[in-house]
Structures are given as structure tokens and as C-alpha cells.
Scaffold this motif. Structure first.
Motif, short mmCIF file in Angstrom:
data_model
loop_
_atom_site.label_atom_id
_atom_site.label_comp_id
_atom_site.label_asym_id
_atom_site.label_seq_id
_atom_site.Cartn_x
_atom_site.Cartn_y
_atom_site.Cartn_z
N ALA A 24 21.35 28.57 24.82
CA ALA A 24 21.64 27.24 24.29
C ALA A 24 22.55 26.46 25.23
O ALA A 24 22.45 25.23 25.32
N ARG A 25 23.40 27.18 25.93
CA ARG A 25 24.29 26.53 26.90
C ARG A 25 23.52 26.14 28.17
O ARG A 25 23.72 25.04 28.71
N ASN A 26 22.64 27.04 28.63
CA ASN A 26 21.95 26.82 29.89
C ASN A 26 20.68 25.99 29.76
O ASN A 26 20.37 25.19 30.64
N ARG A 27 19.94 26.19 28.66
CA ARG A 27 18.66 25.50 28.47
C ARG A 27 18.48 25.06 27.02
O ARG A 27 17.62 25.58 26.31
N PRO A 28 19.29 24.12 26.56
CA PRO A 28 19.16 23.69 25.16
C PRO A 28 17.79 23.10 24.84
O PRO A 28 17.37 23.12 23.68
N ASP A 29 17.09 22.59 25.86
CA ASP A 29 15.77 22.01 25.63
C ASP A 29 14.76 23.02 25.09
O ASP A 29 13.79 22.65 24.43
N LEU A 30 15.00 24.30 25.37
CA LEU A 30 14.06 25.33 24.93
C LEU A 30 14.09 25.54 23.42
O LEU A 30 13.19 26.18 22.86
N PHE A 31 15.11 25.03 22.75
CA PHE A 31 15.24 25.22 21.31
C PHE A 31 14.53 24.12 20.51
O PHE A 31 14.53 24.17 19.28
N ALA A 32 13.93 23.16 21.18
CA ALA A 32 13.25 22.07 20.49
C ALA A 32 12.12 22.63 19.64
O ALA A 32 11.30 23.44 20.10
N GLY A 33 12.09 22.23 18.37
CA GLY A 33 11.04 22.71 17.48
C GLY A 33 11.15 22.08 16.11
O GLY A 33 12.18 21.49 15.76
N ASP A 34 10.08 22.20 15.35
CA ASP A 34 10.04 21.66 13.99
C ASP A 34 10.32 22.74 12.95
O ASP A 34 10.58 22.42 11.78
N PHE A 35 10.25 23.99 13.36
CA PHE A 35 10.42 25.12 12.45
C PHE A 35 10.65 26.36 13.30
O PHE A 35 10.14 26.44 14.43
N THR A 86 21.90 36.20 10.20
CA THR A 86 20.95 36.28 11.30
C THR A 86 21.00 34.97 12.08
O THR A 86 21.64 34.00 11.68
N ASP A 87 20.26 34.94 13.18
CA ASP A 87 20.27 33.76 14.03
C ASP A 87 19.50 32.58 13.45
O ASP A 87 19.40 31.53 14.10
N VAL A 88 18.97 32.70 12.23
CA VAL A 88 18.45 31.50 11.58
C VAL A 88 19.55 30.46 11.46
O VAL A 88 19.29 29.26 11.48
N ALA A 89 20.80 30.94 11.33
CA ALA A 89 21.92 30.01 11.21
C ALA A 89 22.07 29.16 12.46
O ALA A 89 22.46 27.99 12.39
N ARG A 90 21.79 29.75 13.61
CA ARG A 90 21.88 29.01 14.87
C ARG A 90 20.87 27.86 14.90
O ARG A 90 21.19 26.73 15.28
N PHE A 91 19.64 28.17 14.49
CA PHE A 91 18.61 27.12 14.47
C PHE A 91 18.91 26.08 13.42
O PHE A 91 18.71 24.87 13.64
N SER A 92 19.38 26.52 12.26
CA SER A 92 19.73 25.57 11.20
C SER A 92 20.79 24.59 11.67
O SER A 92 20.72 23.39 11.40
N ALA A 93 21.78 25.09 12.42
CA ALA A 93 22.84 24.23 12.94
C ALA A 93 22.31 23.21 13.94
O ALA A 93 22.90 22.15 14.12
N MET A 94 21.19 23.54 14.57
CA MET A 94 20.56 22.62 15.52
C MET A 94 19.57 21.67 14.84
O MET A 94 18.88 20.91 15.51
N PRO A 148 14.82 23.90 10.70
CA PRO A 148 14.75 24.83 9.56
C PRO A 148 14.17 26.16 10.02
O PRO A 148 13.25 26.21 10.84
N ALA A 149 14.72 27.25 9.48
CA ALA A 149 14.33 28.57 9.96
C ALA A 149 14.32 29.58 8.83
O ALA A 149 15.10 29.48 7.87
#
Length: 366
Positions: free
Chosen positions: A150-161, A316-324, A327-328
Motif C-alpha cells: 500500500a505504501r509502494n503501489r497504492p494503485d494496485l488496491f483499486a477495486g470495487d470489491f 483479517t485484512d478485510v479491514a485494510r480494504f474496508s479502510a480504503m 467492501p470486502a
């Protein structure tokens, strides 16, 4: 050719159960994931030319670029907790059910195997997909591969779900509880134990902390239709100087699992309110995640894989995606009660049903 865990070559055309065994037999305790990450990267490069492959440390990301209207992120961690004479894996039958026994089978290499097989085979899914296989999930957040990514490539987290392949008995588990760890300290005055009356025994004061914990009634909280169970427990205690010294300090290590309706700040305030007379130090805090099941993609996913969604009690890391803002949910083979257990084992039918559910949804067959 027999599979060699010391020089692993993954055939993504194998069944997901065979892939699970191969991946599990490659030891990858947190901090030692490089060999498995190398094998995953090499397999994707050779067998999945339709994917763009990106590597960050020992995290491997593979993406489709099909121009679909929506993108889904599907992730799983490749590390495990330490071994305890539970590798290599073996097949066993329990009460008529076939299992694969061994470290990582539940948490969460069966999920990773399913994801790798589908990543290689699904060249024309109905959504664009970003697959993530990451390192250091079983240790502190600052080492987590997704934190670094997330620090190096935040663009990779782009998504709808997003879907995390954490063990959920191949059923949908929405959101997750938050996780807080605190050190509760009490102080006294050192003295010789032969003249204890001139000192003040800090360890005796720990009884007050333990009394609060023993009397505590954890909540059950409904969040977006799912009921989350909280927990507040002592998980460690330390203190003492020597066998003839009255101790001047004691520390009780407390773990609080809180429902996602409560923020991390609110969870901290709750702990401080419970122990107003003590030195409270928050040493770890991870926000929870609401279920995220109201998203249209999530609703279609639940309809495709079937079953009644349940809450995820562990973090779990669903929390990481939720914060971004993504929905996960959790969806993976394996009984969470067997995660980290010495007799960790996954039911083969759950590996197969998880693969079938994801495949049907990603191809539009369900």
C-alpha cells in the motif's frame, strides 16, 4: 517428476487439492516466504501469460486488463505460523471425510491454491481481477506485505470489491472484529521479602485487573445484520524481581476483540475506562471492518456461492480494504477453529467447493 519442496516447481494445471499439498510442503513461516514467492512468480510467468505480474518483496500481484466495468481484488497470504512437527502434509480420513493434514492447510494455503489455479485458468472472467499473494500476515502490521504494498503501489488496491481467502468453511464471512492489545501496569515499592511490610507488592495489585476481566461480560453486537461476539481477556502476565524481593511492577497483557460498530478510538477509551487507576499502554490496535454485504457485487457474490453470510470474529485484512473504501469479505476453505492448531487440517470437499463457487461467480455461470 516428484514434487521437491526444496526446489518447488508449481504446475497450476494440477487440482487445487494437489496444489494445496505442494504449497503447504514448501515451508514459509513468516519471514521465510522467499522460496514460495519465487515459485509462485515463476509459475505465473510461465503458465499465465494473460496476467501482468508485479512483485514487491515477497508479495506477488497478478492482474487482468480486459477493460471490464468492475475490478475485484482477491488476496491471500503465503506465510504461516511456526511449525510444530506438522510438515510434511499427509492425507487422512476422519469420520468418513477426507482431509489434508499439516501446517498451513487451513491458514491459508488451501485458499491460495484455489486462487492460483483460477488465476491461471480464467482468461476471460466477467470482471477484471487483481490477485494478491502476500507475505508476513501472521506477524505485526508494520511487517505485513500489504502494508508495504500500500505504501509502494497504492494503485494496485483499486477495486470495487475484495475477497480474502481466509478460512471460513467455504462460506461467506463478512467484515471482522477489531483487535486491541494493551499492557495494564501496576506499581509498588521494592523491599526485602523478609521485611515485606516496608514495601508495596505490585503483583498483588494484579488481582484487581484480573477481577475486572473475570467479571467482564462481553457484548454481542448486531452490525448490518450480522452478530459479532466480542472478547476481553488476559493473555499474559509478568512481574517479579527475585525470590526474596517484593516486586515494584506487574504487567497484565490484555487482548480486546471489539465489534466493527466500535472504532479503534472508542475501543481504547473503553479499556481506559475499565482500568482508570492503572497505567494503560496500547501496544497494538487494528480497526475492524463492517460486513460490506450491501455492495451490489457482494450481493451477487453471496448469491453465486450460496449459504448464509456469517460474521468473522478474528481480525483479517478485510479491514485494510474496508479502510480504503473497498467492501470486502472472507471466503476460503478450512475451519477457522483449526487455524494455527497442531492438528491443522482442511477438508478436501471444502477446497473443491470454494473453487467451484469462485469459478461460477467469476465466469458468470451463477
Amino acid at each position: 517428476m516428484a514434487f521437491d519442496p526444496a526446489h518447488p516447481v508449481l504446475d497450476l494445471g494440477e487440482s487445487s487439492t494437489v496444489l494445496t499439498q505442494q504449497i503447504c510442503d514448501v515451508e514459509s513461516v513468516s519471514g521465510d516466504e522467499t522460496l514460495l514467492a519465487d515459485a509462485i512468480e515463476a509459475a505465473l510467468a510461465a503458465q499465465a501469460p494473460h496476467l501482468e505480474v508485479v512483485r514487491d518483496g515477497d508479495t506477488i500481484v497478478a492482474r487482468t486488463h480486459l477493460g471490464r466495468e468492475q475490478r475485484v481484488v482477491i488476496a491471500g497470504h503465503i506465510d504461516t505460523v511456526p511449525l510444530n512437527a506438522n510438515l510434511p502434509t499427509r492425507y487422512e480420513t476422519v469420520d468418513g471425510e477426507e482431509y489434508l493434514w499439516g501446517r498451513g492447510t487451513v491458514d491459508m494455503k488451501a485458499g491460495v491454491a484455489v486462487q492460483l489455479k483460477l488465476a491461471a485458468e480464467l482468461t476471460d472472467p466477467v470482471v477484471d481481477i487483481t490477485w494478491m499473494w502476500y507475505d508476513h500476515e501472521e506477524v505485526s502490521n508494520d511487517l505485513n506485505g500489504l502494508t508495504r504494498l500500500a505504501r509502494n503501489r497504492p494503485d494496485l488496491f483499486a477495486g470495487d470489491f475484495a475477497i480474502l481467502g481466509e478460512p471460513s468453511n467455504s462460506q461467506v464471512e463478512g467484515g471482522c472484529n477489531g483487535n486491541l492489545r494493551a499492557e495494564i501496569r501496576a506499581y509498588g515499592l521494592r523491599a526485602h521479602s523478609a521485611r515485606s511490610w516496608v514495601g508495596d507488592n505490585a503483583i498483588h495489585k494484579a488481582s484487581e485487573v484480573l477481577g475486572v476481566l473475570a467479571a467482564y461480560e462481553p457484548r454481542q453486537v448486531e452490525v448490518d445484520g450480522l452478530v459479532y461476539r466480542e472478547g476481553l481477556n488476559a493473555v499474559g502476565i509478568s512481574g517479579g524481581v527475585a525470590g526474596n524481593v517484593i516486586p515494584d511492577e506487574v504487567m497484565v497483557h490484555v487482548n480486546y476483540r471489539f465489534a466493527p460498530s466500535r472504532s479503534g478510538a472508542e475501543a481504547e477509551a473503553h479499556i481506559r475506562q475499565l482500568f482508570p487507576e492503572f497505567d494503560v499502554r496500547i501496544v497494538d490496535l487494528a480497526e475492524g471492518a463492517r460486513p460490506g454485504l450491501d455492495a451490489p457485487l457482494a450481493q451477487r457474490f453471496v448469491a453465486a456461492v450460496g449459504g448464509e453470510p456469517k460474521p468473522k470474529y478474528g481480525w483479517t485484512d478485510v479491514a485494510r480494504f474496508s479502510a480504503m473504501g473497498v467492501p470486502a469479505v472472507n471466503y476460503g476453505p478450512g475451519d477457522p477453529l483449526k487455524a494455527h492448531a497442531d492438528d491443522e487440517r482442511v477438508r478436501l470437499s471444502q477446497i473443491e467447493s470454494c473453487e467451484a463457487g469462485l469459478r461460477a461467480w467469476l465466469t458468470g455461470a451463477a
